[in-house]
Design a protein around this motif. Structure first.
Motif, PDB file in Angstrom:
ATOM      1  N   TYR A  40      44.143   3.594  34.143  1.00 45.26           N
ATOM      2  CA  TYR A  40      45.314   4.697  34.946  1.00 45.26           C
ATOM      3  C   TYR A  40      45.934   3.865  35.692  1.00 45.26           C
ATOM      4  N   THR A  45      52.308   4.293  38.874  1.00 42.93           N
ATOM      5  CA  THR A  45      52.512   5.368  39.153  1.00 42.93           C
ATOM      6  C   THR A  45      53.237   5.891  39.951  1.00 42.93           C
ATOM      7  N   ALA A  47      53.724   9.093  43.466  1.00 42.28           N
ATOM      8  CA  ALA A  47      53.115   9.936  44.073  1.00 42.28           C
ATOM      9  C   ALA A  47      53.367  10.757  45.126  1.00 42.28           C
ATOM     10  N   GLU A 151      45.669  15.832  32.558  1.00 43.04           N
ATOM     11  CA  GLU A 151      46.452  15.268  31.190  1.00 43.04           C
ATOM     12  C   GLU A 151      46.553  13.790  31.651  1.00 43.04           C
ATOM     13  N   GLU A 152      47.024  13.412  30.024  1.00 47.75           N
ATOM     14  CA  GLU A 152      47.305  12.059  30.055  1.00 47.75           C
ATOM     15  C   GLU A 152      48.856  12.108  30.999  1.00 47.75           C
ATOM     16  N   GLY A 153      48.544  10.393  32.258  1.00 49.92           N
ATOM     17  CA  GLY A 153      49.396  10.195  33.212  1.00 49.92           C
ATOM     18  C   GLY A 153      49.373  11.375  34.343  1.00 49.92           C
ATOM     19  N   ARG A 154      48.369  12.135  34.197  1.00 45.38           N
ATOM     20  CA  ARG A 154      48.770  13.123  35.485  1.00 45.38           C
ATOM     21  C   ARG A 154      47.256  13.141  35.541  1.00 45.38           C
ATOM     22  N   LEU A 156      45.150  14.936  40.100  1.00 48.07           N
ATOM     23  CA  LEU A 156      46.142  15.631  40.510  1.00 48.07           C
ATOM     24  C   LEU A 156      44.698  15.094  41.969  1.00 48.07           C
ATOM     25  N   PHE A 174      50.017  14.688  43.751  1.00 45.02           N
ATOM     26  CA  PHE A 174      50.227  14.431  42.067  1.00 45.02           C
ATOM     27  C   PHE A 174      50.722  13.284  41.967  1.00 45.02           C
ATOM     28  N   GLU A 176      51.352  10.568  39.026  1.00 46.36           N
ATOM     29  CA  GLU A 176      52.499  10.764  37.840  1.00 46.36           C
ATOM     30  C   GLU A 176      53.057   9.207  37.332  1.00 46.36           C
ATOM     31  N   LYS A 177      52.305   9.059  36.026  1.00 48.72           N
ATOM     32  CA  LYS A 177      52.399   7.644  34.866  1.00 48.72           C
ATOM     33  C   LYS A 177      54.335   7.622  35.514  1.00 48.72           C
ATOM     34  N   GLU A 178      54.702   6.072  35.752  1.00 50.62           N
ATOM     35  CA  GLU A 178      55.704   6.238  34.972  1.00 50.62           C
ATOM     36  C   GLU A 178      56.399   5.234  33.443  1.00 50.62           C
TER      37      GLU A 178
END
Length: 178
Positions: A40, A45, A47, A151-154, A156, A174, A176-178
């Motif tokens: 991950y 990433t 946030a 879910e993929e890329g997210r 919490l 939160f 999230e993948k860039e």
């Protein structure tokens, strides 16, 4: 004497309430996803998060840019925090995979080793850290940090921050993948 007994009862009730409402690794999983930290956090990433005090008042918001590298044993995370008040902070984590689901970690200000366990879509992480204060000092706090792969890329994250066993507040982030 009666006043002392009342304060003891209030203290015990407060500790019971603080202990309530936290996740457990044994909680039922809400998905069949598996969170693999090394996968991950490899790469970039971003946030967004905020700190709420124990009364629910939002005290601080922030954005974090994270660059992660994995060498097969150690996951390195370079975190750059930008707070809504204009202040900035960096933290560099070195997380070592110690077993199929276990990790230890170090970073600036962390006292001893941080310890964590992955379980399905969940990661739980415990550490004590000297957090920088606006006046240049630090405050030693303990984190009970929980992450869930949504879910993929997210991802919490909810972290319970305490000092001397008393909850100071909660950090919600939160990722999230860039």
């Amino acid at each position: 004497m009666r006043g002392v007994v009342n304060w003891i009862v209030i203290g015990v009730l407060g500790l019971v309430l603080v202990a309530c409402g936290r996740p457990e690794l044994s909680d039922a999983k809400l998905s069949d996803k598996a969170l693999n930290l090394e996968e991950y956090f490899q790469g970039r990433t971003v946030a967004y998060g905020q700190f709420e005090d124990r009364f629910g008042t939002v005290r601080r918001r922030f954005k974090v840019d994270i660059d992660g590298t994995w060498d097969g044993t150690v996951l390195r995370l370079a975190e750059r925090f930008r707070y809504s008040d204009g202040t900035q902070e960096t933290r560099n984590w070195a997380l070592t995979k110690t077993g199929p689901e276990t990790w230890t970690g170090t970073a600036e200000g962390v006292q001893g080793l941080a310890r964590g366990t992955e379980s399905g879509d969940t990661f739980n992480w415990h550490y004590t850290i000297d957090l920088p204060l606006a006046d240049g000092g630090t405050q030693r706090v303990t984190f009970d940090d929980w992450m869930w792969l949504l879910e993929e890329g997210r991802l919490l994250n909810k972290a319970y921050m305490s000092r001397f066993g008393i909850t100071l507040g909660v950090v919600t982030i939160f990722f999230e993948k860039e």
